[in-house]
Design a protein around this motif. Sequence first.
Motif, PDB file in Angstrom:
ATOM      1  N   ALA A   1     -28.845 -26.693 -31.533  1.00  0.00           N
ATOM      2  CA  ALA A   1     -28.778 -26.398 -30.096  1.00  0.00           C
ATOM      3  C   ALA A   1     -27.422 -25.761 -29.813  1.00  0.00           C
ATOM      4  CB  ALA A   1     -28.956 -27.657 -29.256  1.00  0.00           C
ATOM      5  N   VAL A   2     -27.424 -24.754 -28.967  1.00  0.00           N
ATOM      6  CA  VAL A   2     -26.203 -24.009 -28.641  1.00  0.00           C
ATOM      7  C   VAL A   2     -25.828 -24.252 -27.188  1.00  0.00           C
ATOM      8  CG1 VAL A   2     -25.082 -21.748 -28.621  1.00  0.00           C
ATOM      9  CG2 VAL A   2     -26.922 -22.205 -30.259  1.00  0.00           C
ATOM     10  N   ASP A   3     -24.557 -24.584 -26.951  1.00  0.00           N
ATOM     11  CA  ASP A   3     -24.019 -24.673 -25.601  1.00  0.00           C
ATOM     12  C   ASP A   3     -23.247 -23.392 -25.325  1.00  0.00           C
ATOM     13  OD1 ASP A   3     -24.870 -27.277 -24.753  1.00  0.00           O
ATOM     14  OD2 ASP A   3     -23.454 -28.110 -26.192  1.00  0.00           O
ATOM     15  N   GLY A   4     -23.679 -22.640 -24.307  1.00  0.00           N
ATOM     16  CA  GLY A   4     -23.023 -21.372 -24.009  1.00  0.00           C
ATOM     17  C   GLY A   4     -23.007 -21.076 -22.529  1.00  0.00           C
ATOM     18  N   ALA A   5     -22.417 -19.922 -22.197  1.00  0.00           N
ATOM     19  CA  ALA A   5     -22.371 -19.448 -20.814  1.00  0.00           C
ATOM     20  C   ALA A   5     -22.596 -17.944 -20.827  1.00  0.00           C
ATOM     21  CB  ALA A   5     -21.033 -19.776 -20.163  1.00  0.00           C
ATOM     22  N   ALA A   6     -23.430 -17.467 -19.909  1.00  0.00           N
ATOM     23  CA  ALA A   6     -23.739 -16.045 -19.830  1.00  0.00           C
ATOM     24  C   ALA A   6     -22.642 -15.307 -19.073  1.00  0.00           C
ATOM     25  CB  ALA A   6     -25.079 -15.836 -19.146  1.00  0.00           C
ATOM     26  N   GLU A   7     -22.306 -14.131 -19.578  1.00  0.00           N
ATOM     27  CA  GLU A   7     -21.370 -13.252 -18.894  1.00  0.00           C
ATOM     28  C   GLU A   7     -22.149 -12.190 -18.123  1.00  0.00           C
ATOM     29  OE1 GLU A   7     -18.574 -11.637 -21.658  1.00  0.00           O
ATOM     30  OE2 GLU A   7     -18.146 -13.585 -22.574  1.00  0.00           O
ATOM     31  N   ALA A   8     -21.549 -11.668 -17.068  1.00  0.00           N
ATOM     32  CA  ALA A   8     -22.226 -10.669 -16.244  1.00  0.00           C
ATOM     33  C   ALA A   8     -22.492  -9.399 -17.043  1.00  0.00           C
ATOM     34  CB  ALA A   8     -21.373 -10.343 -15.020  1.00  0.00           C
ATOM     35  N   GLU A   9     -23.679  -8.817 -16.843  1.00  0.00           N
ATOM     36  CA  GLU A   9     -24.081  -7.555 -17.459  1.00  0.00           C
ATOM     37  C   GLU A   9     -23.905  -7.597 -18.976  1.00  0.00           C
ATOM     38  OE1 GLU A   9     -21.939  -4.478 -15.472  1.00  0.00           O
ATOM     39  OE2 GLU A   9     -22.868  -4.876 -13.537  1.00  0.00           O
ATOM     40  N   SER A  10     -24.315  -8.713 -19.580  1.00  0.00           N
ATOM     41  CA  SER A  10     -24.105  -8.891 -21.007  1.00  0.00           C
ATOM     42  C   SER A  10     -25.250  -9.706 -21.602  1.00  0.00           C
ATOM     43  CB  SER A  10     -22.762  -9.580 -21.265  1.00  0.00           C
ATOM     44  OG  SER A  10     -22.512  -9.669 -22.653  1.00  0.00           O
ATOM     45  N   TYR A  11     -25.254  -9.802 -22.941  1.00  0.00           N
ATOM     46  CA  TYR A  11     -26.253 -10.547 -23.681  1.00  0.00           C
ATOM     47  C   TYR A  11     -25.550 -11.478 -24.661  1.00  0.00           C
ATOM     48  CZ  TYR A  11     -29.223  -6.518 -22.367  1.00  0.00           C
ATOM     49  OH  TYR A  11     -29.888  -5.535 -21.698  1.00  0.00           O
ATOM     50  N   ASP A  12     -26.229 -12.549 -25.058  1.00  0.00           N
ATOM     51  CA  ASP A  12     -25.805 -13.380 -26.180  1.00  0.00           C
ATOM     52  C   ASP A  12     -26.882 -13.281 -27.262  1.00  0.00           C
ATOM     53  OD1 ASP A  12     -23.524 -14.158 -24.866  1.00  0.00           O
ATOM     54  OD2 ASP A  12     -24.286 -16.116 -24.271  1.00  0.00           O
ATOM     55  N   PHE A  13     -26.450 -12.998 -28.507  1.00  0.00           N
ATOM     56  CA  PHE A  13     -27.385 -12.852 -29.620  1.00  0.00           C
ATOM     57  C   PHE A  13     -27.137 -13.937 -30.665  1.00  0.00           C
ATOM     58  CE2 PHE A  13     -27.426  -8.628 -27.781  1.00  0.00           C
ATOM     59  CZ  PHE A  13     -28.740  -8.211 -27.933  1.00  0.00           C
ATOM     60  N   TYR A  14     -28.238 -14.458 -31.214  1.00  0.00           N
ATOM     61  CA  TYR A  14     -28.161 -15.476 -32.256  1.00  0.00           C
ATOM     62  C   TYR A  14     -29.103 -15.093 -33.395  1.00  0.00           C
ATOM     63  CZ  TYR A  14     -25.852 -18.093 -28.577  1.00  0.00           C
ATOM     64  OH  TYR A  14     -24.982 -18.482 -27.590  1.00  0.00           O
ATOM     65  N   LYS A  15     -28.675 -15.410 -34.613  1.00  0.00           N
ATOM     66  CA  LYS A  15     -29.419 -15.020 -35.813  1.00  0.00           C
ATOM     67  C   LYS A  15     -29.976 -16.255 -36.517  1.00  0.00           C
ATOM     68  CE  LYS A  15     -28.618 -12.815 -40.328  1.00  0.00           C
ATOM     69  NZ  LYS A  15     -27.577 -12.134 -41.156  1.00  0.00           N
ATOM     70  N   LEU A  16     -31.276 -16.212 -36.826  1.00  0.00           N
ATOM     71  CA  LEU A  16     -31.951 -17.270 -37.570  1.00  0.00           C
ATOM     72  C   LEU A  16     -32.479 -16.694 -38.883  1.00  0.00           C
ATOM     73  CD1 LEU A  16     -34.197 -18.700 -34.708  1.00  0.00           C
ATOM     74  CD2 LEU A  16     -31.999 -19.632 -35.461  1.00  0.00           C
ATOM     75  N   THR A  17     -32.319 -17.430 -39.962  1.00  0.00           N
ATOM     76  CA  THR A  17     -32.909 -17.061 -41.242  1.00  0.00           C
ATOM     77  C   THR A  17     -33.912 -18.137 -41.615  1.00  0.00           C
ATOM     78  OG1 THR A  17     -30.871 -15.934 -41.909  1.00  0.00           O
ATOM     79  CG2 THR A  17     -32.458 -16.468 -43.650  1.00  0.00           C
ATOM     80  N   VAL A  18     -35.193 -17.769 -41.666  1.00  0.00           N
ATOM     81  CA  VAL A  18     -36.251 -18.763 -41.848  1.00  0.00           C
ATOM     82  C   VAL A  18     -37.209 -18.328 -42.949  1.00  0.00           C
ATOM     83  CG1 VAL A  18     -36.115 -19.495 -39.445  1.00  0.00           C
ATOM     84  CG2 VAL A  18     -37.739 -17.723 -40.097  1.00  0.00           C
ATOM     85  N   PRO A  19     -37.916 -19.290 -43.565  1.00  0.00           N
ATOM     86  CA  PRO A  19     -38.917 -18.956 -44.578  1.00  0.00           C
ATOM     87  C   PRO A  19     -40.223 -18.482 -43.943  1.00  0.00           C
ATOM     88  CG  PRO A  19     -38.825 -21.317 -44.288  1.00  0.00           C
ATOM     89  CD  PRO A  19     -37.732 -20.740 -43.433  1.00  0.00           C
TER      90      PRO A  19
END
Length: 288
Positions: free
Chosen positions: A139-157
């Motif tokens: 689980a990720v705790d984050g905050a969004a910035e204006a006019e922006s994105y947050d990206f996360y990478k998963l590696t799965v089988p």
Amino acid sequence: MKQSLLPALVITACLAGKLSAQPPAVNYPAPAAVVPGASTDLTLFGANLAAPTALWTNLPSAKIELAPGIEGNGTKADQVVYRCTLAAEAPVGVYAFRLATGKGVSNTRLLMVDDLASVADNGNNKSLATAQPLTFPTAVDGAAEAESYDFYKLTVPSGQRISVEVVARRLGSALDPVVRLLDAAGRELAYSDDEPGIGADCRFVYQAPTAGDYYLELRDIRYQGSPNHRYRLRIGNFPLVNTPFPLAGQKGTSPKLTAAGPSSDEVSPLSIAVPFDVASGRLPIARP
């Protein structure tokens, strides 16, 4: 002349007294969740937090103490750290807390009990190329910035079932989240905005057809952002349930509950004994 100055001096003194006695105000906690069967150091950010006297919460059977071993803890106006220890059987869900000082009691804020480990948004994950790698599940705790994105990478089988849930409005956040699942080429595989049963928050389930890297893109639907546009992004292999049915049970009976939600078919019916002395008329339910 001296007499004409007296009312002004009295008013100024009264205003100064009121300003110096401002009650505490909590903006948000970090992390946004505490873990069952463990101790979590919870940092509260806000104003007028110095010299706290107590932290009230409706967390079940929680031991709450000012976190020891932190230099200056309890003396800073903008943050304070409390250690919260929960029993292993504490149900996953959303709970409330308020901070008290000698100057008053804070506003009510919300936090989760979550059995997923927490990591923090690193702040540098603003493109597919710089996506923050995550260990599945988490689980990720984050905050969004204006006019922006947050990206996360998963590696799965291959064949991995991926449950994704954004908890924001349910924690009192200003964020109206939207989340997408992308492949390595940036093609959209899944999308969620407002979902039935959870309001403005979002969630989906996806089964990976091939092994490899998958990406999550998260933002505010209106492209707004601030430190108060916070979210908890939950990723794992868990059922997504909106609500139990029926919504109520008669005291002294054992109704059979079923679940409704995007993947509620994975939750088998459960018989619950409803005692006669249910506190506040609410009965928390957790399935092992």
